[in-house]
Design a protein around this motif. Structure first.
Motif, mmCIF file in Angstrom:
data_model
loop_
_atom_site.group_PDB
_atom_site.id
_atom_site.type_symbol
_atom_site.label_atom_id
_atom_site.label_comp_id
_atom_site.label_asym_id
_atom_site.label_seq_id
_atom_site.Cartn_x
_atom_site.Cartn_y
_atom_site.Cartn_z
ATOM 1 N N LEU A 2 0.732 -0.385 -7.095
ATOM 2 C CA LEU A 2 1.447 0.192 -5.824
ATOM 3 C C LEU A 2 2.847 -0.477 -4.839
ATOM 4 O O LEU A 2 2.693 -1.564 -5.185
ATOM 5 C CB LEU A 2 0.694 0.232 -5.289
ATOM 6 C CG LEU A 2 -0.077 1.650 -4.293
ATOM 7 C CD1 LEU A 2 0.253 2.598 -4.845
ATOM 8 C CD2 LEU A 2 -1.297 1.458 -3.114
ATOM 9 N N LEU A 4 5.087 -1.162 -1.479
ATOM 10 C CA LEU A 4 4.506 -0.587 -0.105
ATOM 11 C C LEU A 4 5.403 -1.091 1.141
ATOM 12 O O LEU A 4 5.189 -2.221 0.082
ATOM 13 C CB LEU A 4 3.080 -0.580 0.337
ATOM 14 C CG LEU A 4 1.917 0.241 -0.626
ATOM 15 C CD1 LEU A 4 0.369 -0.162 0.107
ATOM 16 C CD2 LEU A 4 2.112 1.778 -0.256
ATOM 17 N N ARG A 24 -3.973 1.625 5.243
ATOM 18 C CA ARG A 24 -2.971 2.804 5.337
ATOM 19 C C ARG A 24 -3.887 4.236 5.533
ATOM 20 O O ARG A 24 -4.832 3.804 5.241
ATOM 21 C CB ARG A 24 -2.464 3.062 3.735
ATOM 22 C CG ARG A 24 -1.798 2.091 2.668
ATOM 23 C CD ARG A 24 -0.548 1.851 3.836
ATOM 24 N NE ARG A 24 0.684 0.833 3.378
ATOM 25 C CZ ARG A 24 1.486 0.807 3.597
ATOM 26 N NH1 ARG A 24 1.807 0.379 5.206
ATOM 27 N NH2 ARG A 24 1.984 -0.568 3.081
ATOM 28 N N TYR A 30 -1.180 9.040 0.215
ATOM 29 C CA TYR A 30 -2.125 8.078 -0.395
ATOM 30 C C TYR A 30 -3.829 8.258 -0.963
ATOM 31 O O TYR A 30 -3.520 7.602 -1.657
ATOM 32 C CB TYR A 30 -2.689 7.152 1.094
ATOM 33 C CG TYR A 30 -1.565 6.407 1.808
ATOM 34 C CD1 TYR A 30 -0.598 5.734 1.080
ATOM 35 C CD2 TYR A 30 -0.452 6.537 3.128
ATOM 36 C CE1 TYR A 30 0.071 4.519 1.557
ATOM 37 C CE2 TYR A 30 -0.072 5.675 3.322
ATOM 38 C CZ TYR A 30 1.102 4.474 2.591
ATOM 39 O OH TYR A 30 1.978 4.553 2.793
ATOM 40 N N ARG A 33 -1.642 7.951 -4.571
ATOM 41 C CA ARG A 33 -0.926 7.275 -4.698
ATOM 42 C C ARG A 33 -2.323 6.319 -4.768
ATOM 43 O O ARG A 33 -2.063 5.517 -5.926
ATOM 44 C CB ARG A 33 0.359 5.970 -3.532
ATOM 45 C CG ARG A 33 1.070 7.694 -3.789
ATOM 46 C CD ARG A 33 2.397 6.601 -3.192
ATOM 47 N NE ARG A 33 2.986 6.111 -3.294
ATOM 48 C CZ ARG A 33 3.507 5.363 -2.189
ATOM 49 N NH1 ARG A 33 3.571 5.170 -1.092
ATOM 50 N NH2 ARG A 33 4.020 3.709 -3.590
ATOM 51 N N ILE A 34 -2.863 6.273 -4.362
ATOM 52 C CA ILE A 34 -4.397 5.251 -4.410
ATOM 53 C C ILE A 34 -5.187 5.553 -5.676
ATOM 54 O O ILE A 34 -5.456 4.543 -6.539
ATOM 55 C CB ILE A 34 -4.976 4.676 -3.325
ATOM 56 C CG1 ILE A 34 -4.167 3.970 -2.095
ATOM 57 C CG2 ILE A 34 -5.535 4.154 -3.478
ATOM 58 C CD1 ILE A 34 -4.567 3.477 -0.873
ATOM 59 N N GLU A 37 -3.832 4.978 -9.013
ATOM 60 C CA GLU A 37 -4.360 3.157 -9.070
ATOM 61 C C GLU A 37 -5.444 2.644 -9.771
ATOM 62 O O GLU A 37 -5.239 2.494 -10.282
ATOM 63 C CB GLU A 37 -3.356 2.681 -8.275
ATOM 64 C CG GLU A 37 -2.375 2.588 -7.743
ATOM 65 C CD GLU A 37 -1.397 2.392 -8.688
ATOM 66 O OE1 GLU A 37 -1.158 0.709 -9.520
ATOM 67 O OE2 GLU A 37 0.007 2.694 -9.554
ATOM 68 N N GLU A 61 -3.279 -3.807 -8.661
ATOM 69 C CA GLU A 61 -1.653 -4.417 -8.209
ATOM 70 C C GLU A 61 -1.201 -3.686 -7.116
ATOM 71 O O GLU A 61 -0.656 -2.978 -6.991
ATOM 72 C CB GLU A 61 -0.693 -4.864 -9.572
ATOM 73 C CG GLU A 61 -1.839 -5.583 -10.566
ATOM 74 C CD GLU A 61 -0.998 -6.137 -11.997
ATOM 75 O OE1 GLU A 61 -0.019 -5.143 -11.668
ATOM 76 O OE2 GLU A 61 -1.240 -6.802 -12.489
ATOM 77 N N VAL A 62 -0.721 -4.445 -6.126
ATOM 78 C CA VAL A 62 0.216 -4.160 -5.305
ATOM 79 C C VAL A 62 1.263 -5.211 -4.656
ATOM 80 O O VAL A 62 1.557 -5.781 -4.867
ATOM 81 C CB VAL A 62 -0.779 -3.651 -3.718
ATOM 82 C CG1 VAL A 62 0.828 -3.525 -2.520
ATOM 83 C CG2 VAL A 62 -1.726 -3.042 -4.144
ATOM 84 N N CYS A 79 -5.163 -6.831 -4.604
ATOM 85 C CA CYS A 79 -6.343 -6.093 -3.870
ATOM 86 C C CYS A 79 -7.545 -5.448 -4.334
ATOM 87 O O CYS A 79 -7.608 -4.502 -5.564
ATOM 88 C CB CYS A 79 -5.678 -5.316 -3.000
ATOM 89 S SG CYS A 79 -3.841 -5.604 -2.506
ATOM 90 N N LEU A 101 -6.686 -2.470 2.405
ATOM 91 C CA LEU A 101 -5.986 -2.902 0.615
ATOM 92 C C LEU A 101 -6.632 -4.490 1.025
ATOM 93 O O LEU A 101 -5.797 -5.102 2.251
ATOM 94 C CB LEU A 101 -5.006 -2.864 0.810
ATOM 95 C CG LEU A 101 -4.840 -1.840 0.975
ATOM 96 C CD1 LEU A 101 -3.163 -1.219 0.488
ATOM 97 C CD2 LEU A 101 -4.927 -0.849 -0.782
#
Length: 113
Positions: A2, A4, A24, A30, A33-34, A37, A61-62, A79, A101
């Motif tokens: 991800l 950001l 977020r 989101y 997107r989240i 992941e 992983e961010v 995270c 996160l």
């Protein structure tokens, strides 16, 4: 992974270890997107039990980037994701729920070095 964007103030606090969470909004953008992941799919396609299990047990992983472009300050973080209310001193609006996160590790990173 991800990626950001993040404001300089929060970027520097995370880098120094002063800020342990990034927030977020809970919204479709989101969720997708989240969700991808954690589950491999947007949250709307995942069972609630799978989402809860992954949030409790998985890390993601961010990459936080302070700015846009190819050569901007970048942090690589591991995270955990949860939902809840954030801390006002770290940028959350009181009484508003967020994806939180929780930052477990931080590494300054420049993929162009």
């Amino acid at each position: 992974m991800l990626v950001l964007p993040i404001k300089k103030k929060w970027f520097e606090m995370i880098e120094k270890g002063q800020k342990k969470e990034e927030y977020r909004e809970i919204k479709d953008y989101y969720d997708t997107r989240i969700g991808k992941e954690l589950c491999g799919f947007p949250f709307k396609w995942c069972r609630k039990e799978l989402i809860e299990n992954r949030m409790a047990n998985e890390t993601i992983e961010v990459i936080f980037r302070n700015g846009y472009g190819y050569d901007v300050p970048t942090l690589y973080c591991k995270c955990k994701v949860k939902m809840g209310y954030g801390k006002e001193e770290w940028g959350a609006i009181p009484g508003k729920q967020y994806y939180i996160l929780e930052i477990l590790s931080v590494e300054r990173w420049n993929k162009y070095d």
